[in-house]
Design a protein around this motif. Sequence first.
Motif, PDB file in Angstrom:
ATOM      1  N   ARG A   1       2.206   6.204 -11.200  1.00 35.62           N
ATOM      2  CA  ARG A   1       3.453   7.068 -11.660  1.00 35.62           C
ATOM      3  C   ARG A   1       3.019   7.841 -12.863  1.00 35.62           C
ATOM      4  O   ARG A   1       3.956   9.054 -13.008  1.00 35.62           O
ATOM      5  CB  ARG A   1       4.682   5.942 -12.140  1.00 35.62           C
ATOM      6  CG  ARG A   1       5.294   5.055 -10.767  1.00 35.62           C
ATOM      7  CD  ARG A   1       6.231   4.565 -11.481  1.00 35.62           C
ATOM      8  NE  ARG A   1       6.062   3.374 -12.290  1.00 35.62           N
ATOM      9  CZ  ARG A   1       5.631   2.049 -11.699  1.00 35.62           C
ATOM     10  NH1 ARG A   1       5.759   1.774 -10.453  1.00 35.62           N
ATOM     11  NH2 ARG A   1       5.395   0.987 -12.585  1.00 35.62           N
ATOM     12  N   ARG A   2       2.502   7.420 -13.961  1.00 44.64           N
ATOM     13  CA  ARG A   2       2.241   8.083 -14.922  1.00 44.64           C
ATOM     14  C   ARG A   2       1.582   9.553 -14.518  1.00 44.64           C
ATOM     15  O   ARG A   2       1.673  10.693 -15.149  1.00 44.64           O
ATOM     16  CB  ARG A   2       1.055   7.466 -15.946  1.00 44.64           C
ATOM     17  CG  ARG A   2       0.650   8.090 -17.043  1.00 44.64           C
ATOM     18  CD  ARG A   2      -0.274   7.250 -18.002  1.00 44.64           C
ATOM     19  NE  ARG A   2      -0.647   8.084 -18.961  1.00 44.64           N
ATOM     20  CZ  ARG A   2      -1.259   7.629 -20.088  1.00 44.64           C
ATOM     21  NH1 ARG A   2      -1.758   6.115 -20.007  1.00 44.64           N
ATOM     22  NH2 ARG A   2      -1.628   8.057 -21.301  1.00 44.64           N
ATOM     23  N   TYR A   3       0.501   9.416 -13.877  1.00 40.97           N
ATOM     24  CA  TYR A   3      -0.294  10.761 -13.136  1.00 40.97           C
ATOM     25  C   TYR A   3       0.827  11.709 -12.404  1.00 40.97           C
ATOM     26  O   TYR A   3       0.775  12.848 -12.886  1.00 40.97           O
ATOM     27  CB  TYR A   3      -1.164  10.282 -12.101  1.00 40.97           C
ATOM     28  CG  TYR A   3      -1.979  11.468 -11.577  1.00 40.97           C
ATOM     29  CD1 TYR A   3      -2.689  12.361 -12.084  1.00 40.97           C
ATOM     30  CD2 TYR A   3      -1.595  11.563  -9.915  1.00 40.97           C
ATOM     31  CE1 TYR A   3      -3.247  13.647 -11.325  1.00 40.97           C
ATOM     32  CE2 TYR A   3      -2.123  12.630  -9.430  1.00 40.97           C
ATOM     33  CZ  TYR A   3      -2.853  13.616 -10.048  1.00 40.97           C
ATOM     34  OH  TYR A   3      -3.353  14.464  -9.422  1.00 40.97           O
TER      35      TYR A   3
ATOM     36  N   GLY B   1       4.808  -3.294 -11.623  1.00 45.56           N
ATOM     37  CA  GLY B   1       3.636  -3.038 -12.314  1.00 45.56           C
ATOM     38  C   GLY B   1       4.059  -2.662 -13.678  1.00 45.56           C
ATOM     39  O   GLY B   1       4.617  -1.663 -13.825  1.00 45.56           O
ATOM     40  N   SER B   2       3.452  -3.405 -14.619  1.00 47.87           N
ATOM     41  CA  SER B   2       3.738  -3.208 -16.223  1.00 47.87           C
ATOM     42  C   SER B   2       2.659  -2.042 -16.678  1.00 47.87           C
ATOM     43  O   SER B   2       1.833  -1.486 -15.968  1.00 47.87           O
ATOM     44  CB  SER B   2       3.624  -4.448 -16.990  1.00 47.87           C
ATOM     45  OG  SER B   2       2.224  -4.816 -16.901  1.00 47.87           O
ATOM     46  N   ALA B   3       2.866  -1.832 -18.010  1.00 46.52           N
ATOM     47  CA  ALA B   3       2.072  -0.624 -18.427  1.00 46.52           C
ATOM     48  C   ALA B   3       0.494  -0.864 -18.294  1.00 46.52           C
ATOM     49  O   ALA B   3       0.262  -2.152 -18.330  1.00 46.52           O
ATOM     50  CB  ALA B   3       2.237  -0.360 -20.031  1.00 46.52           C
ATOM     51  N   GLY B   4      -0.282   0.104 -17.745  1.00 42.06           N
ATOM     52  CA  GLY B   4      -1.704  -0.203 -17.640  1.00 42.06           C
ATOM     53  C   GLY B   4      -1.916  -0.672 -16.376  1.00 42.06           C
ATOM     54  O   GLY B   4      -3.113  -0.529 -16.116  1.00 42.06           O
ATOM     55  N   SER B   5      -1.107  -1.093 -15.521  1.00 40.39           N
ATOM     56  CA  SER B   5      -1.198  -1.463 -14.184  1.00 40.39           C
ATOM     57  C   SER B   5      -1.409  -0.224 -13.323  1.00 40.39           C
ATOM     58  O   SER B   5      -1.213   0.727 -13.571  1.00 40.39           O
ATOM     59  CB  SER B   5       0.127  -2.245 -13.461  1.00 40.39           C
ATOM     60  OG  SER B   5       1.034  -1.411 -13.340  1.00 40.39           O
ATOM     61  N   GLY B   6      -2.065  -0.615 -12.025  1.00 45.18           N
ATOM     62  CA  GLY B   6      -2.474   0.564 -10.986  1.00 45.18           C
ATOM     63  C   GLY B   6      -1.018   1.372 -10.739  1.00 45.18           C
ATOM     64  O   GLY B   6      -1.044   2.594 -10.664  1.00 45.18           O
TER      65      GLY B   6
ATOM     66  N   ILE C   1       0.172   0.768 -25.260  1.00 43.66           N
ATOM     67  CA  ILE C   1      -0.242   1.242 -23.737  1.00 43.66           C
ATOM     68  C   ILE C   1       0.651   1.917 -23.088  1.00 43.66           C
ATOM     69  O   ILE C   1       1.949   1.209 -22.959  1.00 43.66           O
ATOM     70  CB  ILE C   1      -0.564  -0.116 -23.032  1.00 43.66           C
ATOM     71  CG1 ILE C   1      -2.168  -0.727 -23.777  1.00 43.66           C
ATOM     72  CG2 ILE C   1      -1.184   0.316 -21.444  1.00 43.66           C
ATOM     73  CD1 ILE C   1      -2.305  -1.971 -23.081  1.00 43.66           C
ATOM     74  N   VAL C   2       0.409   3.096 -22.572  1.00 42.29           N
ATOM     75  CA  VAL C   2       1.645   4.006 -21.995  1.00 42.29           C
ATOM     76  C   VAL C   2       1.857   3.385 -20.527  1.00 42.29           C
ATOM     77  O   VAL C   2       0.911   3.153 -19.841  1.00 42.29           O
ATOM     78  CB  VAL C   2       1.150   5.461 -21.746  1.00 42.29           C
ATOM     79  CG1 VAL C   2       2.210   6.365 -21.261  1.00 42.29           C
ATOM     80  CG2 VAL C   2       0.844   5.871 -23.133  1.00 42.29           C
ATOM     81  N   GLY C   3       3.032   3.153 -20.330  1.00 40.03           N
ATOM     82  CA  GLY C   3       3.399   2.822 -18.867  1.00 40.03           C
ATOM     83  C   GLY C   3       4.782   3.712 -18.494  1.00 40.03           C
ATOM     84  O   GLY C   3       5.483   4.528 -19.484  1.00 40.03           O
ATOM     85  N   TYR C   4       4.982   3.813 -17.095  1.00 37.05           N
ATOM     86  CA  TYR C   4       6.001   4.422 -16.732  1.00 37.05           C
ATOM     87  C   TYR C   4       6.548   3.851 -15.400  1.00 37.05           C
ATOM     88  O   TYR C   4       5.768   3.012 -14.810  1.00 37.05           O
ATOM     89  CB  TYR C   4       5.444   5.894 -16.137  1.00 37.05           C
ATOM     90  CG  TYR C   4       5.096   7.121 -16.842  1.00 37.05           C
ATOM     91  CD1 TYR C   4       6.043   7.892 -17.066  1.00 37.05           C
ATOM     92  CD2 TYR C   4       4.099   7.241 -17.774  1.00 37.05           C
ATOM     93  CE1 TYR C   4       5.854   8.979 -18.032  1.00 37.05           C
ATOM     94  CE2 TYR C   4       3.661   8.225 -18.581  1.00 37.05           C
ATOM     95  CZ  TYR C   4       4.727   9.204 -18.818  1.00 37.05           C
ATOM     96  OH  TYR C   4       4.483  10.220 -19.652  1.00 37.05           O
ATOM     97  N   GLU C   5       8.068   3.762 -15.632  1.00 33.73           N
ATOM     98  CA  GLU C   5       8.802   2.999 -14.699  1.00 33.73           C
ATOM     99  C   GLU C   5      10.088   4.103 -14.389  1.00 33.73           C
ATOM    100  O   GLU C   5      10.461   4.692 -15.277  1.00 33.73           O
ATOM    101  CB  GLU C   5       9.099   1.712 -14.833  1.00 33.73           C
ATOM    102  CG  GLU C   5      10.238   1.470 -16.245  1.00 33.73           C
ATOM    103  CD  GLU C   5      10.434   0.147 -16.414  1.00 33.73           C
ATOM    104  OE1 GLU C   5       9.802  -0.736 -15.774  1.00 33.73           O
ATOM    105  OE2 GLU C   5      11.385  -0.138 -16.977  1.00 33.73           O
TER     106      GLU C   5
ATOM    107  N   GLY D   1       0.823  -1.164   0.130  1.00 31.67           N
ATOM    108  CA  GLY D   1      -0.094   0.004  -0.133  1.00 31.67           C
ATOM    109  C   GLY D   1       0.826   1.199   0.090  1.00 31.67           C
ATOM    110  O   GLY D   1       0.299   2.388   0.185  1.00 31.67           O
ATOM    111  N   SER D   2       2.101   1.207  -0.158  1.00 29.24           N
ATOM    112  CA  SER D   2       3.226   2.394  -0.188  1.00 29.24           C
ATOM    113  C   SER D   2       2.365   3.430  -1.169  1.00 29.24           C
ATOM    114  O   SER D   2       2.186   4.867  -0.704  1.00 29.24           O
ATOM    115  CB  SER D   2       4.331   1.949  -0.600  1.00 29.24           C
ATOM    116  OG  SER D   2       4.928   1.082   0.310  1.00 29.24           O
ATOM    117  N   LEU D   3       2.010   3.211  -2.174  1.00 27.89           N
ATOM    118  CA  LEU D   3       1.751   4.295  -3.471  1.00 27.89           C
ATOM    119  C   LEU D   3       0.447   4.899  -2.784  1.00 27.89           C
ATOM    120  O   LEU D   3      -0.141   6.037  -3.161  1.00 27.89           O
ATOM    121  CB  LEU D   3       1.370   3.673  -4.646  1.00 27.89           C
ATOM    122  CG  LEU D   3       2.878   3.637  -5.366  1.00 27.89           C
ATOM    123  CD1 LEU D   3       2.682   2.752  -6.615  1.00 27.89           C
ATOM    124  CD2 LEU D   3       3.656   4.765  -5.590  1.00 27.89           C
TER     125      LEU D   3
END
Length: 788
Positions: A376-378, A366-371, A745-749, A326-328
Motif C-alpha cells: 500500500r505504501r508503494y 498487516g501492520s506497519a512494516g508488513s508486506g 516505522i511507516v505504515g499505510y492502511e 494472494g490478492s495483492l
Amino acid sequence: MPNSNFTQTAAFIWSVADLLRGDLKQSQYGRVILPFTLLRRLECVLEESKDAVVAQAEKVKAMNLPEEAQEKMILRATNGLSFFNTSPMDLGKIGQSDIKDNLENYIQCFSTDAREIFEHFKFDEFVGLLDDANLLFKVVKKFATTDLSPKAVSNHQMGLIFEELIRRFAESSNETAGEHFTPRDIVRLTTSLVFMEDDEALTQDGIIRTIYDPTAGTGGFLSSGMEYVHELNPKAVMRAFGQELNPESYAICKADMLIKGQDVSRIKLGNTLSNDQLPADQFDYMLSNPPFGVDWKKIEGEIKDEHTLKGFDGRFGAGLPRVSDGSLLFLMHLISKMRDTHNVDGSVNDGGRIGIILNGSPLFTGSAGSGESEIRRYILEADLLEGIIALPTDMFYNTGIATYVWVLSNKKTSERKGKVQLIDGSNLCGKMRKSLGSKRNLMSEDDIKLITRTFGNFEVVDARELDKPTEQKSNRGRQSSTSKTAAPKTFASKIFNSTDFGYRRLTIERPLRLSAQITDAAIESLRFAPKLLNAPMERLYNEFGTAWNENSYGYLAEVETEVRALIKAEFSELKEKQIKDLLDSKLWLFQRSLMDKAQQLQTAVAAMSVGKEMAGGRDAVSNDFNQFDITMKDAFKTTGIKFDTKEKKQFFDAVTFKNPEAEPVIKKVIKDTAQPLYGSFNYNGKVVEFQPDGDLRDNENVQLDSNVTTTELIQGYVKREVLPHVSDAWINADKRDEKDNEIGIVGYEIPFNRHFYVYQPPRALEAIDEDLALVSDEIMSLLQEVRS
C-alpha cells in the motif's frame, strides 16, 4: 433475442441435462453442454463462409504446404474470421451412423486454435461416454436445432448465455462459480471507471488500445471492455490479452475471443503469478477479478525468488503479502504491466489504467512494516491510486462479503495528483427477483451511472439518502413495538490526500518496576525447573521424591515405566526430549544445587540487611531493585557463590515481582544530557536509562503530516496523547523505518468504513423497558395456560 431472454436460451440449452440424467454424473453435465454450445456457436458463425472455405481447403491441400502455411491460405476465404473448419459436415448433417467417428473427424477439421479449445475440454472423452450410453445422436440433434447464429444471438448475449451455463455447471459440480466469471453488472461498472478517462479511445477513428486480464476466466472483462469502447467508437481497434488457470474457463474465453476476431494466441493458459506468459508486454487497460483469500503456498518458492532476486526489476519488489491471501500479488502484477508514460526515445505515452476487484482485506490487513502495508505504501507514495469504490454485499455468485473496486493510473490528471477518492456505493443496488447462487443484489444502470459520474467529476458528495426501498424484515415471531429505526441507505464520496492513509508506528516503552523478597517459598520453588517442566517436576517429586537420599536424588530409571504412564496421563503435551530430561538426574541435581545456593544467599542477605532498608526479617520486601541488586552483589562476594546466566535468571525470577509502586530498574548510567522523551532520565543525580518492561510496551500510530518534520510530529503526539496518561513513558528511538531511517516505522492502511461510518443512536431505555415488560407479560400468560 432481447437481453432479458438470455436465461431462457440458457435454460433451453441446459435442458440437455435431462437426456444425460442417469447415465452421467451431475458434475459432468457441464463438460458436455459447454463444449457442444461452443461447437454450435462456432459453426453458426462459420456458416456464411463455409462453402468458400471448403473449396479453398481442397486447393490448398494439393499444394502440399506445412500446416501453418495451409491455415494462412485457408483463412483468406473466411471473410475476416480468424478460424475455420474445412469439413463439409456440420451437426445437422453428421447422421446417426458412425456418429462418434464423424464428430471426432469434424472437430479435427477446425483450425489449430479452435481445435485446442475442445482438447482442453477433453471433448473426445465425453463424446465416447455419450456414444457408449447411446446418447450422442440425441445430444447432437438437440444442439443442431438450436439457433446460435450471430443474427439471433449477439456476442454480448452469447457472453450472458455462457455465464449462465457456467454458473449452472459450477453449482452442479459443487465448484466455485466466482472462479470462472464476474457478474455483468460489476464488469460494466469496473469497465466504465477504467475507460472513462480516455477521450481519444472513445472518439478518435482507428485508435488502437490493448486490454489485459491476468485472471481472464471466461473472458467477461475482455468482452465488456471491447464492447464498451465499440459502443462509443465503432472504429476503435481493441486488442485483447489474457491468461487463465482453469482449462475449461480458458477454452471458453479463447472461443469467445475467436468469435470476436481476436488473435487468440494472446490468450494464455497457466498460472499468471508463477508463470507469466506475457512477460514483456505492457497494456493500456487492465481489468481483473482475482480470487478472494486464496493462498499462494504452492508457488511460494517462485514468488519469493522473484521478490528477492529481482526486487523492483521484477513484479513484487514492494513486498509480499501473507501466504494465506494472494490478492495483492495480482495487483502488483498488474502495476508492472502498466504502459509506461514515456517511451525510451522520450516520446509521451498515454500510460495505463487498472480496475481490480478486491475484498476488504487488502485495505487494512498487516501492520506497519508488513508486506501488505509496504505494498500500500508503494502504491500511495508512487501516486498510483485514483480511487476505491465500495460495492454492495451479495453481488457475487460465490460470496456475499464486502468487495471494492480499486482504480489505478500512472498518469493522473492534475486535479487528482496526490489525491485518492473514496466512494461509498454499498447501498447502490436492488434485490434480484431470484437469487443466482450467493448473488442476491443487482446494480442498475442508474446506480452504475451515479458512481461513474461522481468518479469522473472527482466530486465530493456528503452522505445523502437514496431512494431505495427498505429491506423487508421477517414477520415471524414477536416484533418489537418500538423497533429500532433502520439505518438510512446513503451514498457518499470523499477525497483525501494520499498521505492521509499513512502513519508512523511508534514503540512506547515504560520502565520495569520490580520489588524483591527472598522468601522460603521462593527458594523452594527453585527445586523445579521453570515453565513447561515446572508442574511435571513437582508432581514427580511428590510421587517419588520421598524415597530419595543423597546418593539417589533425582534417580528415576527404576520407575521409568510408572513415570511415563503418569506423564502420559497428566502431561500429554510433553515431547520425548522433555520426558528424557525429566528422567535424567542431572536436571534434578542442577535444580537442587541452585536451591542450596539460594538458601546460602538468603542467609547472607538477611545478615547484611540488619539496620538497613531490608530490616524486618528474612522475608523483608525491597521496593528498589537497584538497591537490592547492590545487596545481592555483596552477598555473592561474601559467600563466594557464582551463578551462570541460566541460574541467575531463575534466581531473580523467583525472588522478584512486578510492582507499579516500586522504583524503576536502571539499565545503565550514561554521560549524555537527559532526554526523557527518548528514554534518558535524571534519576538520583545521574542520567540513566531504565530497563523497559515488555508487558507494558505499546505501539502508537501517528498520522503522517507533510507540513511538519518527523521529530515535531512524533514529539508533539507523545506530549499530547501519551504523557498525560503515563508520565514515565518514552519513545524507543531504535525502532526506525528502513527506508527513511526516521524514528517510527511507516505504515499505510485505508480504513474505508471508518471514513463513512454514520452514527446510529441507541434506542431509548424506556422503549427497551417497554418491550421487556411486554415479553414478560406474554411469558407469564403462556405459563398460566400451561398450568391450567
